[in-house]
Design a protein around this motif. Structure first.
Motif, PDB file in Angstrom:
ATOM      1  N   GLY A 114     -40.632  87.187 -19.005  1.00 16.59           N
ATOM      2  CA  GLY A 114     -41.186  88.537 -19.086  1.00 16.59           C
ATOM      3  C   GLY A 114     -42.558  88.555 -19.717  1.00 16.59           C
ATOM      4  N   VAL A 115     -42.743  87.792 -20.795  1.00 18.46           N
ATOM      5  CA  VAL A 115     -44.052  87.717 -21.453  1.00 18.46           C
ATOM      6  C   VAL A 115     -45.082  87.106 -20.515  1.00 18.46           C
ATOM      7  CG1 VAL A 115     -45.344  86.674 -23.353  1.00 18.46           C
ATOM      8  CG2 VAL A 115     -43.063  87.593 -23.764  1.00 18.46           C
ATOM      9  N   MET A 116     -44.696  86.029 -19.825  1.00 19.10           N
ATOM     10  CA  MET A 116     -45.605  85.368 -18.891  1.00 19.10           C
ATOM     11  C   MET A 116     -45.985  86.295 -17.736  1.00 19.10           C
ATOM     12  SD  MET A 116     -46.203  82.221 -19.929  1.00 19.10           S
ATOM     13  CE  MET A 116     -46.622  81.269 -18.472  1.00 19.10           C
ATOM     14  N   LEU A 117     -44.999  87.017 -17.214  1.00 18.49           N
ATOM     15  CA  LEU A 117     -45.269  87.903 -16.084  1.00 18.49           C
ATOM     16  C   LEU A 117     -46.190  89.047 -16.490  1.00 18.49           C
ATOM     17  CD1 LEU A 117     -44.811  88.719 -13.165  1.00 18.49           C
ATOM     18  CD2 LEU A 117     -42.707  89.885 -13.875  1.00 18.49           C
ATOM     19  N   MET A 118     -45.944  89.639 -17.667  1.00 23.08           N
ATOM     20  CA  MET A 118     -46.819  90.717 -18.120  1.00 23.08           C
ATOM     21  C   MET A 118     -48.232  90.211 -18.345  1.00 23.08           C
ATOM     22  SD  MET A 118     -45.413  93.593 -18.012  1.00 23.08           S
ATOM     23  CE  MET A 118     -46.850  94.378 -18.732  1.00 23.08           C
ATOM     24  N   SER A 119     -48.372  88.989 -18.832  1.00 28.16           N
ATOM     25  CA  SER A 119     -49.707  88.413 -19.019  1.00 28.16           C
ATOM     26  C   SER A 119     -50.403  88.224 -17.680  1.00 28.16           C
ATOM     27  CB  SER A 119     -49.597  87.070 -19.755  1.00 28.16           C
ATOM     28  OG  SER A 119     -49.107  87.252 -21.060  1.00 28.16           O
ATOM     29  N   GLU A 120     -49.662  87.782 -16.672  1.00 32.50           N
ATOM     30  CA  GLU A 120     -50.234  87.610 -15.334  1.00 32.50           C
ATOM     31  C   GLU A 120     -50.663  88.948 -14.752  1.00 32.50           C
ATOM     32  OE1 GLU A 120     -51.531  85.394 -12.025  1.00 32.50           O
ATOM     33  OE2 GLU A 120     -50.985  84.808 -14.068  1.00 32.50           O
ATOM     34  N   ILE A 121     -49.855  89.972 -14.984  1.00 33.06           N
ATOM     35  CA  ILE A 121     -50.206  91.308 -14.496  1.00 33.06           C
ATOM     36  C   ILE A 121     -51.498  91.786 -15.164  1.00 33.06           C
ATOM     37  CG2 ILE A 121     -49.503  93.743 -14.540  1.00 33.06           C
ATOM     38  CD1 ILE A 121     -46.614  92.742 -14.108  1.00 33.06           C
ATOM     39  N   ARG A 122     -51.619  91.573 -16.474  1.00 39.33           N
ATOM     40  CA  ARG A 122     -52.830  91.996 -17.176  1.00 39.33           C
ATOM     41  C   ARG A 122     -54.057  91.248 -16.665  1.00 39.33           C
ATOM     42  NH1 ARG A 122     -49.419  91.083 -21.723  1.00 39.33           N
ATOM     43  NH2 ARG A 122     -48.423  93.019 -22.409  1.00 39.33           N
ATOM     44  N   ILE A 123     -53.918  89.950 -16.453  1.00 38.76           N
ATOM     45  CA  ILE A 123     -55.047  89.153 -15.956  1.00 38.76           C
ATOM     46  C   ILE A 123     -55.530  89.690 -14.619  1.00 38.76           C
ATOM     47  CG2 ILE A 123     -55.666  86.890 -15.015  1.00 38.76           C
ATOM     48  CD1 ILE A 123     -53.837  85.674 -17.189  1.00 38.76           C
ATOM     49  N   ASN A 124     -54.602  89.959 -13.729  1.00 37.96           N
ATOM     50  CA  ASN A 124     -54.994  90.444 -12.405  1.00 37.96           C
ATOM     51  C   ASN A 124     -55.466  91.892 -12.433  1.00 37.96           C
ATOM     52  OD1 ASN A 124     -54.343  88.363 -10.074  1.00 37.96           O
ATOM     53  ND2 ASN A 124     -52.814  88.077 -11.676  1.00 37.96           N
ATOM     54  N   TRP A 176     -47.890  93.987 -31.424  1.00 40.32           N
ATOM     55  CA  TRP A 176     -46.632  93.454 -30.876  1.00 40.32           C
ATOM     56  C   TRP A 176     -46.886  92.595 -29.645  1.00 40.32           C
ATOM     57  CZ3 TRP A 176     -44.318  94.947 -26.129  1.00 40.32           C
ATOM     58  CH2 TRP A 176     -43.031  94.424 -25.926  1.00 40.32           C
ATOM     59  N   GLU A 177     -47.695  93.108 -28.708  1.00 36.07           N
ATOM     60  CA  GLU A 177     -47.962  92.356 -27.485  1.00 36.07           C
ATOM     61  C   GLU A 177     -48.735  91.077 -27.783  1.00 36.07           C
ATOM     62  OE1 GLU A 177     -49.890  95.224 -25.011  1.00 36.07           O
ATOM     63  OE2 GLU A 177     -48.007  96.063 -24.264  1.00 36.07           O
ATOM     64  N   GLY A 178     -49.733  91.173 -28.662  1.00 34.78           N
ATOM     65  CA  GLY A 178     -50.515  89.989 -29.004  1.00 34.78           C
ATOM     66  C   GLY A 178     -49.676  88.910 -29.654  1.00 34.78           C
ATOM     67  N   GLU A 179     -48.797  89.312 -30.567  1.00 33.84           N
ATOM     68  CA  GLU A 179     -47.964  88.327 -31.263  1.00 33.84           C
ATOM     69  C   GLU A 179     -46.928  87.715 -30.327  1.00 33.84           C
ATOM     70  OE1 GLU A 179     -47.220  85.867 -34.334  1.00 33.84           O
ATOM     71  OE2 GLU A 179     -48.801  87.380 -34.172  1.00 33.84           O
ATOM     72  N   SER A 180     -46.392  88.516 -29.402  1.00 32.55           N
ATOM     73  CA  SER A 180     -45.418  87.965 -28.448  1.00 32.55           C
ATOM     74  C   SER A 180     -46.066  86.919 -27.559  1.00 32.55           C
ATOM     75  CB  SER A 180     -44.798  89.080 -27.600  1.00 32.55           C
ATOM     76  OG  SER A 180     -45.752  89.671 -26.731  1.00 32.55           O
ATOM     77  N   VAL A 181     -47.328  87.140 -27.180  1.00 31.32           N
ATOM     78  CA  VAL A 181     -48.044  86.158 -26.367  1.00 31.32           C
ATOM     79  C   VAL A 181     -48.317  84.897 -27.171  1.00 31.32           C
ATOM     80  CG1 VAL A 181     -50.239  85.668 -25.205  1.00 31.32           C
ATOM     81  CG2 VAL A 181     -49.068  87.848 -24.803  1.00 31.32           C
ATOM     82  N   ARG A 182     -48.802  85.048 -28.402  1.00 30.12           N
ATOM     83  CA  ARG A 182     -49.091  83.871 -29.225  1.00 30.12           C
ATOM     84  C   ARG A 182     -47.829  83.056 -29.511  1.00 30.12           C
ATOM     85  NH1 ARG A 182     -52.919  87.489 -31.391  1.00 30.12           N
ATOM     86  NH2 ARG A 182     -51.378  88.385 -32.821  1.00 30.12           N
ATOM     87  N   ALA A 183     -46.729  83.742 -29.798  1.00 31.54           N
ATOM     88  CA  ALA A 183     -45.478  83.037 -30.085  1.00 31.54           C
ATOM     89  C   ALA A 183     -44.960  82.312 -28.848  1.00 31.54           C
ATOM     90  CB  ALA A 183     -44.437  84.021 -30.605  1.00 31.54           C
TER      91      ALA A 183
END
Length: 214
Positions: A114-124, A176-183
């Motif tokens: 879920g974290v990876m997918l949300m990051s991909e969505i943000r990038i695009n 919250w979002e930033g820390e979830s990505v870093r973790a």
């Protein structure tokens, strides 16, 4: 495999759902550009014909998937808030406040994928005005829901916000979002990711909310 005895509409829905699930996993693993239609079909167990009978292109699938993710996140947050209201948890004292916000937010991104997918969505979304508009609208809706939750907790406990509720929600979601990505980048297990995000939110809460003087 889909059930050949199922009605055509149900078989189509099942096929679309499996393609979307397979695409979500691949987009999270390798990104939109590297996830080919062939790879999505192979992961889902369908042919290219099945893919193109449901989606005009990979980009169309990605847009639909992003919309589904956004809808699922908001529905999960609303359901959790309703659940907490029924339990009377939103009247909790300040000592429990740091536990309530993470309980609400944790349901919107459940795991590493879920974290990876949300990051991909943000990038695009940075590259696509159409996706950016949809993402920003979802983000604004999420912030509004969290701001309403903060307001209700603060008012029911006669607490004092050092910033406006909307700003508090924005700060909490960003942290919250930033820390979830870093973790997740650090390769931590889900339980450790949850603990890291909860700790950051607890710190944020201490910074923006103060208990009234007795």
């Amino acid at each position: 495999m889909t059930d050949p005895a199922a009605p055509p509409s149900r078989r189509r829905e099942t096929t679309r759902a499996k393609l979307l699930d397979a695409a979500a996993q691949l987009f999270a693993e390798v990104g939109l550009d590297a996830a080919s239609v062939e790879a999505i079909c192979e992961r889902a167990g369908f042919t290219r014909g099945a893919f193109y009978s449901n989606f005009a292109s990979k980009d169309e699938l990605f847009l639909e998937l992003a919309g589904q993710v956004a809808t699922a996140r908001m529905e999960a947050v609303r359901a959790r808030i309703a659940e907490l209201e029924c339990e009377g948890a939103l009247g909790a004292q300040i000592t429990d406040l740091a536990a309530i916000i993470p309980l609400v937010l944790d349901v919107s991104v459940a795991d590493h994928v879920g974290v990876m997918l949300m990051s991909e969505i943000r990038i695009n979304a940075l590259r696509s005005p159409e996706l950016a508009a949809a993402y920003l609208a979802q983000d604004a809706e999420m912030r509004t829901s969290v701001a309403q939750l903060i307001t209700e907790i603060v008012e029911s406990n006669q607490l004092v916000l050092r910033v406006e509720a909307a700003d508090a929600a924005r700060l909490m979601l960003t942290a919250w979002e930033g820390e979830s990505v870093r973790a997740t980048m650090a390769g931590l297990a889900y339980e450790e990711v949850a603990q890291r995000t909860n700790d950051v939110l607890a710190l944020m809460i201490r910074l923006i909310i103060e208990a009234p003087r007795r």
